[in-house]
Design a protein around this motif. Sequence first.
Motif, PDB file in Angstrom:
ATOM      1  N   VAL A 181      -3.610   3.759  -7.080  1.00 21.47           N
ATOM      2  CA  VAL A 181      -3.168   3.237  -5.975  1.00 21.47           C
ATOM      3  C   VAL A 181      -4.000   2.000  -5.728  1.00 21.47           C
ATOM      4  CG1 VAL A 181      -2.987   3.452  -3.661  1.00 21.47           C
ATOM      5  CG2 VAL A 181      -2.586   5.514  -4.947  1.00 21.47           C
ATOM      6  N   THR A 182      -5.309   1.783  -5.876  1.00 22.70           N
ATOM      7  CA  THR A 182      -5.906   0.646  -5.631  1.00 22.70           C
ATOM      8  C   THR A 182      -5.559  -0.654  -6.465  1.00 22.70           C
ATOM      9  OG1 THR A 182      -7.741   1.981  -4.696  1.00 22.70           O
ATOM     10  CG2 THR A 182      -8.125  -0.489  -5.206  1.00 22.70           C
ATOM     11  N   ILE A 183      -5.429  -0.220  -7.867  1.00 22.39           N
ATOM     12  CA  ILE A 183      -5.057  -1.307  -8.861  1.00 22.39           C
ATOM     13  C   ILE A 183      -3.677  -1.664  -8.528  1.00 22.39           C
ATOM     14  CG2 ILE A 183      -4.735  -1.625 -11.295  1.00 22.39           C
ATOM     15  CD1 ILE A 183      -6.858   0.139 -12.050  1.00 22.39           C
ATOM     16  N   ALA A 184      -2.777  -0.730  -8.326  1.00 22.78           N
ATOM     17  CA  ALA A 184      -1.076  -1.327  -8.118  1.00 22.78           C
ATOM     18  C   ALA A 184      -1.470  -2.086  -6.957  1.00 22.78           C
ATOM     19  CB  ALA A 184      -0.536  -0.123  -7.957  1.00 22.78           C
ATOM     20  N   TRP A 185      -1.883  -1.734  -5.812  1.00 27.01           N
ATOM     21  CA  TRP A 185      -1.934  -2.479  -4.435  1.00 27.01           C
ATOM     22  C   TRP A 185      -2.448  -4.142  -4.700  1.00 27.01           C
ATOM     23  CZ3 TRP A 185      -6.162  -2.127  -0.322  1.00 27.01           C
ATOM     24  CH2 TRP A 185      -5.699  -2.541   0.809  1.00 27.01           C
ATOM     25  N   LEU A 186      -3.572  -3.861  -5.344  1.00 28.35           N
ATOM     26  CA  LEU A 186      -4.073  -5.234  -5.571  1.00 28.35           C
ATOM     27  C   LEU A 186      -3.335  -6.165  -6.126  1.00 28.35           C
ATOM     28  CD1 LEU A 186      -8.011  -5.459  -6.851  1.00 28.35           C
ATOM     29  CD2 LEU A 186      -5.913  -6.933  -7.888  1.00 28.35           C
ATOM     30  N   ILE A 187      -2.505  -5.666  -7.124  1.00 26.58           N
ATOM     31  CA  ILE A 187      -1.527  -6.633  -7.910  1.00 26.58           C
ATOM     32  C   ILE A 187      -0.435  -6.807  -7.200  1.00 26.58           C
ATOM     33  CG2 ILE A 187      -0.261  -6.625 -10.041  1.00 26.58           C
ATOM     34  CD1 ILE A 187      -2.451  -5.070 -11.508  1.00 26.58           C
ATOM     35  N   VAL A 188       0.183  -6.038  -6.601  1.00 27.31           N
ATOM     36  CA  VAL A 188       1.487  -6.177  -6.230  1.00 27.31           C
ATOM     37  C   VAL A 188       1.579  -6.876  -4.877  1.00 27.31           C
ATOM     38  CG1 VAL A 188       3.422  -4.614  -5.270  1.00 27.31           C
ATOM     39  CG2 VAL A 188       2.634  -3.855  -7.248  1.00 27.31           C
ATOM     40  N   THR A 189       0.556  -6.538  -3.909  1.00 28.21           N
ATOM     41  CA  THR A 189       0.583  -7.086  -2.627  1.00 28.21           C
ATOM     42  C   THR A 189       0.649  -8.850  -2.650  1.00 28.21           C
ATOM     43  OG1 THR A 189      -0.463  -5.132  -1.695  1.00 28.21           O
ATOM     44  CG2 THR A 189      -0.700  -7.378  -0.629  1.00 28.21           C
ATOM     45  N   PRO A 190      -0.333  -9.572  -3.578  1.00 27.27           N
ATOM     46  CA  PRO A 190      -0.363 -10.948  -3.598  1.00 27.27           C
ATOM     47  C   PRO A 190       1.058 -11.602  -4.348  1.00 27.27           C
ATOM     48  CG  PRO A 190      -1.997 -10.063  -5.055  1.00 27.27           C
ATOM     49  CD  PRO A 190      -1.533  -8.732  -4.403  1.00 27.27           C
ATOM     50  N   ILE A 191       1.477 -10.568  -5.211  1.00 27.52           N
ATOM     51  CA  ILE A 191       2.624 -11.140  -5.756  1.00 27.52           C
ATOM     52  C   ILE A 191       3.930 -11.261  -4.797  1.00 27.52           C
ATOM     53  CG2 ILE A 191       4.440 -10.420  -7.199  1.00 27.52           C
ATOM     54  CD1 ILE A 191       2.398  -9.443  -9.271  1.00 27.52           C
ATOM     55  N   MET A 192       3.932 -10.036  -3.901  1.00 24.22           N
ATOM     56  CA  MET A 192       5.050  -9.920  -2.898  1.00 24.22           C
ATOM     57  C   MET A 192       4.795 -10.993  -1.817  1.00 24.22           C
ATOM     58  SD  MET A 192       6.049  -5.958  -2.235  1.00 24.22           S
ATOM     59  CE  MET A 192       4.338  -5.758  -1.277  1.00 24.22           C
ATOM     60  N   TYR A 209       0.849  -1.174  -0.073  1.00 27.59           N
ATOM     61  CA  TYR A 209       0.005   0.054   0.103  1.00 27.59           C
ATOM     62  C   TYR A 209       0.811   1.264   0.110  1.00 27.59           C
ATOM     63  CZ  TYR A 209      -4.289   2.948   1.025  1.00 27.59           C
ATOM     64  OH  TYR A 209      -5.214   3.669   0.863  1.00 27.59           O
ATOM     65  N   TRP A 210       1.956   1.361   0.771  1.00 27.89           N
ATOM     66  CA  TRP A 210       2.960   2.427   0.814  1.00 27.89           C
ATOM     67  C   TRP A 210       3.455   2.683  -0.477  1.00 27.89           C
ATOM     68  CZ3 TRP A 210       8.052   3.156   0.334  1.00 27.89           C
ATOM     69  CH2 TRP A 210       8.542   4.303   0.752  1.00 27.89           C
ATOM     70  N   LEU A 211       4.014   1.523  -0.924  1.00 25.18           N
ATOM     71  CA  LEU A 211       4.693   1.598  -2.449  1.00 25.18           C
ATOM     72  C   LEU A 211       3.848   2.272  -3.556  1.00 25.18           C
ATOM     73  CD1 LEU A 211       6.744  -1.643  -2.508  1.00 25.18           C
ATOM     74  CD2 LEU A 211       7.776   0.612  -2.332  1.00 25.18           C
ATOM     75  N   ALA A 212       2.300   1.745  -3.499  1.00 26.58           N
ATOM     76  CA  ALA A 212       1.613   2.226  -4.492  1.00 26.58           C
ATOM     77  C   ALA A 212       1.373   3.654  -4.357  1.00 26.58           C
ATOM     78  CB  ALA A 212       0.381   1.463  -4.149  1.00 26.58           C
ATOM     79  N   HIS A 213       1.192   3.954  -2.823  1.00 17.39           N
ATOM     80  CA  HIS A 213       1.065   5.551  -2.530  1.00 17.39           C
ATOM     81  C   HIS A 213       2.201   6.382  -3.147  1.00 17.39           C
ATOM     82  CE1 HIS A 213      -2.536   6.883  -0.374  1.00 17.39           C
ATOM     83  NE2 HIS A 213      -2.783   5.765  -0.294  1.00 17.39           N
ATOM     84  N   TRP A 214       3.498   5.962  -2.914  1.00 12.81           N
ATOM     85  CA  TRP A 214       4.715   6.666  -3.080  1.00 12.81           C
ATOM     86  C   TRP A 214       4.835   6.626  -4.483  1.00 12.81           C
ATOM     87  CZ3 TRP A 214       8.944   4.350  -5.980  1.00 12.81           C
ATOM     88  CH2 TRP A 214      10.202   4.919  -5.853  1.00 12.81           C
ATOM     89  N   HIS A 215       4.672   5.653  -5.273  1.00 11.80           N
ATOM     90  CA  HIS A 215       4.485   5.730  -6.969  1.00 11.80           C
ATOM     91  C   HIS A 215       3.825   6.747  -7.443  1.00 11.80           C
ATOM     92  CE1 HIS A 215       5.292   3.843 -10.858  1.00 11.80           C
ATOM     93  NE2 HIS A 215       4.047   3.851 -11.133  1.00 11.80           N
ATOM     94  N   VAL A 216       2.342   6.587  -6.910  1.00 11.22           N
ATOM     95  CA  VAL A 216       1.536   7.680  -7.414  1.00 11.22           C
ATOM     96  C   VAL A 216       1.821   9.140  -6.938  1.00 11.22           C
ATOM     97  CG1 VAL A 216      -0.799   8.437  -7.574  1.00 11.22           C
ATOM     98  CG2 VAL A 216      -0.264   5.906  -7.830  1.00 11.22           C
ATOM     99  N   GLY A 217       2.211   9.210  -5.948  1.00  7.24           N
ATOM    100  CA  GLY A 217       2.730  10.671  -5.229  1.00  7.24           C
ATOM    101  C   GLY A 217       1.576  11.014  -4.349  1.00  7.24           C
ATOM    102  N   ASN A 218       0.895   9.992  -3.853  1.00  6.96           N
ATOM    103  CA  ASN A 218      -0.338  10.661  -2.985  1.00  6.96           C
ATOM    104  C   ASN A 218       0.258  11.128  -1.515  1.00  6.96           C
ATOM    105  OD1 ASN A 218      -2.004  10.517  -5.066  1.00  6.96           O
ATOM    106  ND2 ASN A 218      -3.219   9.187  -4.249  1.00  6.96           N
ATOM    107  N   ASP A 219      -0.164  11.634  -0.877  1.00  2.00           N
ATOM    108  CA  ASP A 219       0.136  11.952   0.572  1.00  2.00           C
ATOM    109  C   ASP A 219      -0.636  10.903   1.502  1.00  2.00           C
ATOM    110  OD1 ASP A 219       1.786  14.034   0.256  1.00  2.00           O
ATOM    111  OD2 ASP A 219      -0.160  15.597   0.418  1.00  2.00           O
ATOM    112  N   TRP A 220       0.222  10.541   2.458  1.00  2.00           N
ATOM    113  CA  TRP A 220      -0.339   9.571   3.503  1.00  2.00           C
ATOM    114  C   TRP A 220      -1.379  10.222   4.545  1.00  2.00           C
ATOM    115  CZ3 TRP A 220       0.286   4.284   3.450  1.00  2.00           C
ATOM    116  CH2 TRP A 220      -0.152   3.240   4.432  1.00  2.00           C
ATOM    117  N   LYS A 221      -2.485   9.810   4.602  1.00  2.00           N
ATOM    118  CA  LYS A 221      -3.646  10.445   5.470  1.00  2.00           C
ATOM    119  C   LYS A 221      -3.929   9.305   6.791  1.00  2.00           C
ATOM    120  CE  LYS A 221      -5.448  13.068   1.754  1.00  2.00           C
ATOM    121  NZ  LYS A 221      -6.561  13.301   0.876  1.00  2.00           N
TER     122      LYS A 221
END
Length: 468
Positions: A107-118, A28-40
């Motif tokens: 963020v959601t799509i990246a997180w959905l795909i990256v997390t189960p792979i990791m 989730y953090w990597l997806a946020h960092w890649h998109v450039g969103n601030d953590w809330k």
Amino acid sequence: MSGLMRQHMSKISAIFQFTDTFLIFSGYWLAHWHVGNDWKPKDSLIILLTCTLFLIMAHKQELYRSWRISSLVEEIRNLCSAWLFTLLILVFLGFVFKQLDYYHHKVTIAWLIVTPIMISLWHIIARKLSHILRSQHYNSRNVAIVGYSEMGKRVASTVNNAHWMGLNFCGYFEDRCGRDNRYVRDECSKEYIKGNIDELLEKTKSGAIDMVYITLPLHAEERIRKIIDAFSDCTAGVYLAQNYESYSLLNGHWDMLGEVPVLSIHESPFNGVDEWTKRLEDILLCLPILLVIGLPCLIVAILIKLDSPGPIIFKQKRYGLNGKEFTIWKFRSMAHKTKEDDVPQAKNNDPRTTKLGRFLRKTSIDELPQFLNVLGGSMSIVGPRPHAVVHNTKYRKIVDSYMLRHTVKPGITGWAQINGFRGETETLDKMQKRVEYDLFYIQNWSVLFDFKIIALTIYVCLTKRDAY
């Protein structure tokens, strides 16, 4: 007695649970960092909720049970299933509390795909490393078998052919192994029977044996009890291996009735969390489908009315969950004259079928109103196809385990249908095979299995025409 059947929780399991939740956070953090969103602060709440839901679903899928008794494919399937369950619940909660707009789609799509792979890569690497260490006799266990029986041979074969489990077969131990006994006349037994039960007990107390599998038949209850009592004086793991398959188990598992351990023989897989998961799956899939098919269904209804006299919707009594009757809905595809007590299955070039009905049946469009049955709760999207009451009355008497199909809700499509057993079952053999596939589905149900069946159903409907 209440703690007798509890699931063992090892330190390794705890490490894996911690690492999995860390990877969910990292994804989730990597997806946020890649998109450039601030953590809330809301993101922290989402992660906490996701990790909690994932651990609950992972335990339900037995993701963290011993590698010695589960395969890599099964582990990855359970992992993906737990992740999918988690996402479905998150989407449902977001819909209920009107928070779906908060999820950034990238963020959601990246997180959905990256997390189960990791998580999958981490599990694969850890398991492979463990297999290598075990094959080199690190963390290995010495196994002995009580009883030179067919089940004992199966256990020995499993141990000998799976070195990755880190188990070393040390032989059979039998009290009935005297010089003139039939067991020692078997060439295999001369090599592998290492002594009697007392000798095994001494080896176990000395630490030479780590695991003992008792493979005596169930009718030897008194002998089994004495052996278990004897081995309670040592620290080896003791297991009772029986041929439970001979009882035609349907979702068989150990359970507790108060203080009494019981073995489930026939049981629906949809109890507790799984029941709600299946229902949630049906609703989340059914709602958008109904929105998509609404206009086409209206057009079909008009065409049916213009094509032949009679009602638009064909209603019929079918057996549903627990064998209770319900009314199934279909677009009428036949002339309106069939009686409820005389319902022969549709056949190729059936004279009762209307011109439009022939097209509706070949394309399965006639089944679309059953999504209303799904929304109402009498059916599921995936499950054994329901038969007319008169057919149930006939086949329950001549097909073994026929009524076990009704331990789950009937479905619009099913495992039997995509394997070629849809439409008419003109021979008893075809009905038996249909029941066999239905019971396989019930025994192996998962959300991923449902999605696989749905995808294959679309393919079958587009490429094959077995219904008429």
